[in-house]
Design an enzyme around this catalytic site. Structure first.
Site, PDB file in Angstrom:
ATOM      1  N   CYS A 188      -5.914  -2.215   2.396  1.00  0.00           N
ATOM      2  CA  CYS A 188      -5.739  -2.170   3.848  1.00  0.00           C
ATOM      3  C   CYS A 188      -7.034  -2.227   4.651  1.00  0.00           C
ATOM      4  CB  CYS A 188      -4.910  -0.942   4.225  1.00  0.00           C
ATOM      5  SG  CYS A 188      -4.178  -1.067   5.888  1.00  0.00           S
ATOM      6  N   GLU A 236       0.822  -1.213   0.000  1.00  0.00           N
ATOM      7  CA  GLU A 236       0.000   0.000   0.000  1.00  0.00           C
ATOM      8  C   GLU A 236       0.862   1.271   0.000  1.00  0.00           C
ATOM      9  OE1 GLU A 236      -3.513   1.962   2.859  1.00  0.00           O
ATOM     10  OE2 GLU A 236      -2.143   0.442   3.648  1.00  0.00           O
ATOM     11  N   LYS A 281      -9.775   3.235  -2.437  1.00  0.00           N
ATOM     12  CA  LYS A 281     -10.079   2.669  -1.124  1.00  0.00           C
ATOM     13  C   LYS A 281     -11.389   3.227  -0.578  1.00  0.00           C
ATOM     14  CE  LYS A 281      -7.627   2.127   3.334  1.00  0.00           C
ATOM     15  NZ  LYS A 281      -6.357   2.478   4.006  1.00  0.00           N
TER      16      LYS A 281
END
Length: 451
Positions: free
Chosen positions: A340, A239, A307
């Protein structure tokens, strides 16, 4: 006289009850087909029509003004064990909110005693260790839509001792006055499908040196080369790799997409004839996103994912969450990405799998490893994570997870690569469930919006 009157009243009452429950209104079934219901009081209406201008019959199931009716058309046909079969059927619905649950097809493998048979030996399919499950029903999947009809399809290998296949075309829990129509149901011998083998790789590395995005991204080039030498089809990087220990802010590391970092990794993907997933920061006007980008062997961006679930630190830094769950077709299968904190929420991976993801790439700073296993297991997808966490910390791993949540490969040392070869075309078969992945759509619940 009064006895005769009571007799006729009783007869008409019985006829009225049977008509209300569809028992007298059914058309004669075509040869070999039966109309069935689990309970007569929830029996819908069955009808057989010819498609205008064709020789096809349309098998309809319709609800009256009551909700929750259930029924199916069923037929049993002979099969040969160990042969491959392609099943196809067309479906059309009216007034049904969730056809994936209400209008489903099933195939059940039977022996001459009309009993379910065992699956093939474990060497022929993917099993949990020590199991040889019974052959549970197959659930053909929606593969296309055309002219108001859905096509459901699946390719299966008949278990060794199967002599018959029972085909069921269902109507379940239908809304009042709703209808499902079925046509062109076929189960035909076909060639065995080619293996869909793919090598999934993750790179376990912290780009600690350097301060600029260029210095950060260039540290991955030799590791990508090593993974490519091992014939990796998909290589997952961690990430926000251009931000990691840069000393700057998220905004300082953010670039447009396309931009310098995507151009760099696209060139490497083309050079090594592979796919690369890189975790980056994106600038789009005044907005900043945490993204994962998929670069392909043609040297171009295949797609990006923003995200969706942001932790406190990213929210406080002014990062904007994404709103979409894209899935991308590659030459080996359908790939999706999450980043994540997305892994803490089952909705993200589920939305990706709902859209057809077979592999989920997961650049992740750190996370509970149980969540990686859960996201893979509950969706029956392969998941590839790349993290900044020390392996000895018993926290997030750079690993490849199987459809049952088991770790297929993991990396322990910094600068190492974990890789697993998997077959996307081989179902994972579970005891008492069979191919669970094919049952997610027909079985997953309908969740109303949160007030």
């Amino acid at each position: 006289m009064w006895k005769r009157t009571l007799k006729y009243v009783a007869i008409f009452a019985l006829i009225g009850f049977m008509l209300a429950n569809g028992a007298l209104a059914d058309d004669p079934a075509p040869d070999g087909w039966t109309c069935e219901t689990p309970r007569e009081e929830i029996r819908p209406h069955f009808k057989c029509d010819a498609t205008p201008g064709t020789a096809d019959s349309v098998l309809s199931i319709r609800a009256d003004d009551r909700e929750g009716l259930m029924g199916m058309w069923a037929i049993t046909i002979p099969v040969q064990g160990q042969e491959h079969y392609r099943f196809t059927v067309d479906r059309q619905t009216q007034g049904i909110a969730f056809p994936r649950r209400t209008a489903i097809a099933r195939i059940i493998w039977l022996n001459d005693a009309n009993e379910k048979v065992m699956r093939a030996e474990p060497s022929n399919l993917s099993y949990r260790p020590g199991e040889r499950p019974r052959a549970e029903p197959e659930f053909p999947k929606l593969v296309s839509r055309s002219d108001g009809w859905d096509r459901l399809e699946g390719i299966y290998i008949a278990p060794p001792h199967a002599t018959h296949a029972r085909i069921e075309l269902h109507f379940r829990w239908g809304e009042p006055h709703s209808t499902v129509r079925w046509r062109r149901s076929k189960l035909e011998v076909c060639a065995a499908p080619d293996p869909r083998t793919v090598r999934l790789a993750t790179i376990h590395y912290r780009p600690q040196a350097g301060r600029t995005p260029q210095e950060k991204r260039e540290q991955f080039a030799p590791l990508i080369a090593v993974a490519a030498q091992q014939k990796a089809d998909l290589i997952v990087l961690p990430e926000t790799l251009t931000y990691y220990q840069s000393g700057g802010s998220y905004a300082d590391a953010a670039e447009t997409i396309p931009g310098p970092s995507t151009d760099y990794f696209a060139k490497l993907a083309q050079q090594h004839d592979t796919y690369i997933v890189a975790g980056l920061m994106e600038r789009d006007g005044h907005l900043i996103y945490n993204v994962a980008v998929l670069l392909g062997p043609e040297g171009a961006i295949v797609g990006k994912y923003r995200k969706v679930a942001l932790p406190r630190g990213e929210i406080e830094a002014g990062i904007t969450p994404g709103t979409e769950y894209p899935v991308f077709q590659t030459r080996f299968g359908k790939v999706a990405m999450m980043v994540c904190y997305d892994g803490f929420f089952p909705e993200v991976a589920r939305e990706l799998s709902n859209r057809g993801a077979e592999v989920i790439a997961w650049p992740v700073w750190g996370c509970n490893p149980l969540l990686a296993a859960a996201r893979a297991c509950e969706n029956h997808v392969f998941l590839v994570s790349s993290t900044y966490t020390e392996f000895s910390a018993d926290w997030a791993q750079s690993a490849v997870y199987g459809r049952d949540g088991t770790t297929l490969a993991h990396a322990e040392d910094w600068g190492s690569i974990a890789m697993a070869e998997v077959d996307l075309g081989k179902p994972a078969i579970w005891q008492s469930l069979g191919d669970f992945q094919s049952q997610i759509e027909p079985h997953r619940p309908v969740v109303p919006p949160v007030p």
